[in-house]
Motif scaffolding. Structure first.
Motif, PDB file in Angstrom:
ATOM      1  N   VAL A  48      -2.084 -14.966 -10.595  1.00 18.53           N
ATOM      2  CA  VAL A  48      -3.133 -14.569  -9.927  1.00 18.53           C
ATOM      3  C   VAL A  48      -2.921 -14.771  -8.249  1.00 18.53           C
ATOM      4  CG1 VAL A  48      -5.596 -15.306  -9.761  1.00 18.53           C
ATOM      5  CG2 VAL A  48      -4.371 -15.073 -11.790  1.00 18.53           C
ATOM      6  N   GLU A  49      -2.304 -16.124  -8.025  1.00 21.54           N
ATOM      7  CA  GLU A  49      -2.301 -16.193  -6.619  1.00 21.54           C
ATOM      8  C   GLU A  49      -1.495 -15.165  -5.730  1.00 21.54           C
ATOM      9  OE1 GLU A  49      -1.432 -18.322  -9.092  1.00 21.54           O
ATOM     10  OE2 GLU A  49      -2.603 -20.068  -8.828  1.00 21.54           O
ATOM     11  N   GLN A  50      -0.537 -14.626  -6.517  1.00 19.69           N
ATOM     12  CA  GLN A  50       0.295 -13.487  -5.873  1.00 19.69           C
ATOM     13  C   GLN A  50      -0.521 -12.212  -5.589  1.00 19.69           C
ATOM     14  OE1 GLN A  50       3.632 -13.086  -4.502  1.00 19.69           O
ATOM     15  NE2 GLN A  50       2.464 -11.766  -3.601  1.00 19.69           N
ATOM     16  N   GLN A  51      -1.547 -11.916  -6.840  1.00 24.37           N
ATOM     17  CA  GLN A  51      -2.686 -10.846  -6.625  1.00 24.37           C
ATOM     18  C   GLN A  51      -3.554 -10.984  -5.404  1.00 24.37           C
ATOM     19  OE1 GLN A  51      -4.186  -9.435 -10.262  1.00 24.37           O
ATOM     20  NE2 GLN A  51      -2.484 -10.124 -11.156  1.00 24.37           N
ATOM     21  N   GLU A  52      -4.044 -12.271  -5.214  1.00 21.85           N
ATOM     22  CA  GLU A  52      -4.868 -12.714  -4.137  1.00 21.85           C
ATOM     23  C   GLU A  52      -4.657 -12.539  -2.907  1.00 21.85           C
ATOM     24  OE1 GLU A  52      -7.514 -16.029  -7.196  1.00 21.85           O
ATOM     25  OE2 GLU A  52      -6.142 -16.626  -5.602  1.00 21.85           O
ATOM     26  N   ALA A  53      -3.151 -13.038  -2.731  1.00 24.90           N
ATOM     27  CA  ALA A  53      -2.426 -13.027  -1.423  1.00 24.90           C
ATOM     28  C   ALA A  53      -2.472 -11.564  -0.975  1.00 24.90           C
ATOM     29  CB  ALA A  53      -1.384 -13.879  -1.470  1.00 24.90           C
ATOM     30  N   THR A  54      -1.887 -10.868  -2.062  1.00 30.38           N
ATOM     31  CA  THR A  54      -1.635  -9.322  -1.697  1.00 30.38           C
ATOM     32  C   THR A  54      -3.008  -8.591  -1.477  1.00 30.38           C
ATOM     33  OG1 THR A  54       0.231  -9.398  -3.319  1.00 30.38           O
ATOM     34  CG2 THR A  54      -0.680  -7.149  -2.833  1.00 30.38           C
ATOM     35  N   LEU A  55      -3.935  -9.148  -2.080  1.00 28.93           N
ATOM     36  CA  LEU A  55      -5.375  -8.593  -1.674  1.00 28.93           C
ATOM     37  C   LEU A  55      -5.593  -8.597  -0.224  1.00 28.93           C
ATOM     38  CD1 LEU A  55      -7.919  -7.141  -2.512  1.00 28.93           C
ATOM     39  CD2 LEU A  55      -8.917  -8.941  -3.176  1.00 28.93           C
ATOM     40  N   CYS A  56      -5.444  -9.970   0.116  1.00 26.15           N
ATOM     41  CA  CYS A  56      -5.706 -10.424   1.784  1.00 26.15           C
ATOM     42  C   CYS A  56      -4.974  -9.557   2.239  1.00 26.15           C
ATOM     43  CB  CYS A  56      -5.285 -11.888   1.870  1.00 26.15           C
ATOM     44  SG  CYS A  56      -6.536 -13.033   1.116  1.00 26.15           S
ATOM     45  N   HIS A  57      -3.637  -9.273   2.216  1.00 22.29           N
ATOM     46  CA  HIS A  57      -2.775  -8.602   3.126  1.00 22.29           C
ATOM     47  C   HIS A  57      -3.341  -7.057   3.028  1.00 22.29           C
ATOM     48  CE1 HIS A  57       1.492  -7.349   4.521  1.00 22.29           C
ATOM     49  NE2 HIS A  57       1.016  -6.152   3.626  1.00 22.29           N
ATOM     50  N   GLU A  58      -3.548  -6.435   1.849  1.00 16.95           N
ATOM     51  CA  GLU A  58      -3.910  -4.974   1.987  1.00 16.95           C
ATOM     52  C   GLU A  58      -5.379  -4.926   2.674  1.00 16.95           C
ATOM     53  OE1 GLU A  58      -1.867  -3.058   1.244  1.00 16.95           O
ATOM     54  OE2 GLU A  58      -0.448  -4.190   0.088  1.00 16.95           O
ATOM     55  N   MET A  59      -6.365  -6.043   2.431  1.00 13.99           N
ATOM     56  CA  MET A  59      -7.535  -5.869   3.089  1.00 13.99           C
ATOM     57  C   MET A  59      -7.410  -6.140   4.742  1.00 13.99           C
ATOM     58  SD  MET A  59     -10.467  -8.191   1.038  1.00 13.99           S
ATOM     59  CE  MET A  59      -9.391  -9.617   1.204  1.00 13.99           C
ATOM     60  N   LEU A  60      -6.407  -6.491   5.266  1.00  9.91           N
ATOM     61  CA  LEU A  60      -5.899  -6.656   6.685  1.00  9.91           C
ATOM     62  C   LEU A  60      -5.514  -5.346   7.132  1.00  9.91           C
ATOM     63  CD1 LEU A  60      -4.274  -9.984   7.283  1.00  9.91           C
ATOM     64  CD2 LEU A  60      -6.333  -9.256   8.287  1.00  9.91           C
ATOM     65  N   HIS A  61      -4.814  -4.672   6.345  1.00 11.48           N
ATOM     66  CA  HIS A  61      -4.376  -3.376   6.699  1.00 11.48           C
ATOM     67  C   HIS A  61      -5.692  -2.284   6.730  1.00 11.48           C
ATOM     68  CE1 HIS A  61      -0.087  -3.170   6.342  1.00 11.48           C
ATOM     69  NE2 HIS A  61       0.130  -3.819   5.374  1.00 11.48           N
ATOM     70  N   GLY A  62      -6.474  -2.647   5.685  1.00 11.19           N
ATOM     71  CA  GLY A  62      -7.780  -1.882   5.795  1.00 11.19           C
ATOM     72  C   GLY A  62      -8.759  -2.166   6.950  1.00 11.19           C
ATOM     73  N   LEU A  63      -8.744  -3.393   7.478  1.00  8.61           N
ATOM     74  CA  LEU A  63      -9.409  -3.735   8.738  1.00  8.61           C
ATOM     75  C   LEU A  63      -8.702  -3.101   9.919  1.00  8.61           C
ATOM     76  CD1 LEU A  63     -10.225  -7.454   8.040  1.00  8.61           C
ATOM     77  CD2 LEU A  63     -11.861  -5.733   8.425  1.00  8.61           C
ATOM     78  N   ASP A  64      -7.376  -3.115   9.960  1.00  5.86           N
ATOM     79  CA  ASP A  64      -6.500  -2.705  11.144  1.00  5.86           C
ATOM     80  C   ASP A  64      -6.733  -1.080  11.473  1.00  5.86           C
ATOM     81  OD1 ASP A  64      -4.317  -2.992  12.986  1.00  5.86           O
ATOM     82  OD2 ASP A  64      -3.129  -1.765  11.332  1.00  5.86           O
ATOM     83  N   ASP A  65      -6.815  -0.441  10.229  1.00  4.34           N
ATOM     84  CA  ASP A  65      -6.947   0.990  10.213  1.00  4.34           C
ATOM     85  C   ASP A  65      -8.374   1.270  10.385  1.00  4.34           C
ATOM     86  OD1 ASP A  65      -6.768   3.810   9.141  1.00  4.34           O
ATOM     87  OD2 ASP A  65      -8.125   3.233   7.939  1.00  4.34           O
TER      88      ASP A  65
END
Ligand SMILES: [Zn+2]
Length: 106
Positions: A48-65
């Motif tokens: 779950v921790e990995q999924q949460e960390a990954t979600l944070c990562h992908e959300m940042l890509h979304g914000l960056d975009d």
């Protein structure tokens, strides 16, 4: 933190979906953001921790975009981990109605 069904970033609504396998060529991925399809894919079967960390990562890509920030992958990696730890270490920030029990407004 909770992993929701979707994440709203400005006017885009990214649907969160789980995948048994995620690849980019030969490389195995924990997550992937699809800007046009408005999807964030998370790999199943990891912690779950990995999924949460990954979600944070992908959300940042979304914000960056969305906000044309121009982040490099390495920066997204570091910011993603930093953001994840900030959220984990300060859960009251995002808690609804927290001010009723909190002490910052008194
Ligand atoms: Zn990335």
């Amino acid at each position: 933190m909770n992993i929701p069904k979707s994440v709203k970033i400005l006017y885009k609504n990214y649907k969160i979906e789980r995948r048994e396998e995620l690849h980019d060529g030969a490389e195995e991925l924990y997550g992937q953001i699809q800007y046009l399809e408005e999807k964030i894919l998370l790999r199943e079967g990891v912690s779950v921790e990995q999924q949460e960390a990954t979600l944070c990562h992908e959300m940042l890509h979304g914000l960056d975009d969305m906000y044309s920030i121009g982040l490099k992958e390495k920066q997204v990696e570091k910011l993603g981990n930093a953001l994840y730890m900030l959220i984990r270490d300060n859960p009251e920030i995002f808690r609804q109605g927290g001010e009723k029990h909190g002490n910052i407004n008194h």
